[in-house]
Design a protein around this motif. Structure first.
Motif, PDB file in Angstrom:
ATOM      1  N   SER A 140       0.852  -1.210   0.000  1.00  0.00           N
ATOM      2  CA  SER A 140       0.000   0.000   0.000  1.00  0.00           C
ATOM      3  C   SER A 140       0.878   1.248   0.000  1.00  0.00           C
ATOM      4  N   TRP A 141       1.905   1.237   0.823  1.00  0.00           N
ATOM      5  CA  TRP A 141       2.838   2.360   0.896  1.00  0.00           C
ATOM      6  C   TRP A 141       3.534   2.564  -0.447  1.00  0.00           C
ATOM      7  N   ALA A 142       4.010   1.468  -1.052  1.00  0.00           N
ATOM      8  CA  ALA A 142       4.708   1.561  -2.335  1.00  0.00           C
ATOM      9  C   ALA A 142       3.782   2.096  -3.420  1.00  0.00           C
ATOM     10  N   THR A 143       2.528   1.688  -3.404  1.00  0.00           N
ATOM     11  CA  THR A 143       1.551   2.165  -4.380  1.00  0.00           C
ATOM     12  C   THR A 143       1.300   3.667  -4.205  1.00  0.00           C
ATOM     13  N   ARG A 144       1.156   4.111  -2.955  1.00  0.00           N
ATOM     14  CA  ARG A 144       0.943   5.550  -2.697  1.00  0.00           C
ATOM     15  C   ARG A 144       2.141   6.362  -3.175  1.00  0.00           C
ATOM     16  N   ARG A 145       3.330   5.883  -2.903  1.00  0.00           N
ATOM     17  CA  ARG A 145       4.537   6.605  -3.333  1.00  0.00           C
ATOM     18  C   ARG A 145       4.628   6.673  -4.849  1.00  0.00           C
ATOM     19  N   ARG A 146       4.322   5.560  -5.501  1.00  0.00           N
ATOM     20  CA  ARG A 146       4.383   5.518  -6.959  1.00  0.00           C
ATOM     21  C   ARG A 146       3.350   6.468  -7.551  1.00  0.00           C
ATOM     22  N   SER A 147       2.147   6.470  -6.983  1.00  0.00           N
ATOM     23  CA  SER A 147       1.088   7.352  -7.488  1.00  0.00           C
ATOM     24  C   SER A 147       1.445   8.820  -7.287  1.00  0.00           C
TER      25      SER A 147
END
Length: 125
Positions: A107-114
């Motif tokens: 979830s954290w990685a997805t937020r950072r990527r977005s």
């Protein structure tokens, strides 16, 4: 089981926030200003949580990487448990706790990527 998973997930969430905002903490320490609440609310892990969190970071290197990071393979989780002599009856709890940490990380990685993705141009301009 739920409490063990929640404790590990909370610790991972705190560590990921520290990775992202650690420079803020260092700057505030240098200036002598109050530290942020999230930093002061550091979850203090018990021994079981420390084992799970340490295993998670070690196992995180086993995840497939492509366009996006994937889940840690179950085979890697099981191999870690066997290699470290985890009792047979604890594999389910250990797996659930590692998966909980993995969900938080992804979830954290997805937020950072977005947040870092360039926005698409507006074709109506």
């Amino acid at each position: 089981m739920r409490a063990a998973c929640d404790a590990a997930r909370e610790r991972i969430r705190w560590e990921l926030t520290l990775r992202e905002k650690g420079f803020e903490v260092e700057a505030k320490l240098e200036r002598g200003v109050p530290l942020p609440a999230w930093y002061l609310d550091e979850p203090v892990p018990d021994e079981g949580t420390r084992v799970v969190v340490g295993a998670f970071w070690e196992l995180s290197t086993e995840r497939p990487i492509g366009w996006v990071p994937g889940y840690i393979p179950q085979s890697a989780i099981t191999a870690w448990a066997v290699q470290h002599g985890l009792e047979d009856g604890m594999l389910g709890l250990f797996t659930a706790a590692v998966r909980s940490c993995d969900d938080e990380y992804l979830s954290w990685a997805t937020r950072r990527r977005s947040a870092s993705a360039p926005s698409a141009p507006n074709p109506k301009k």
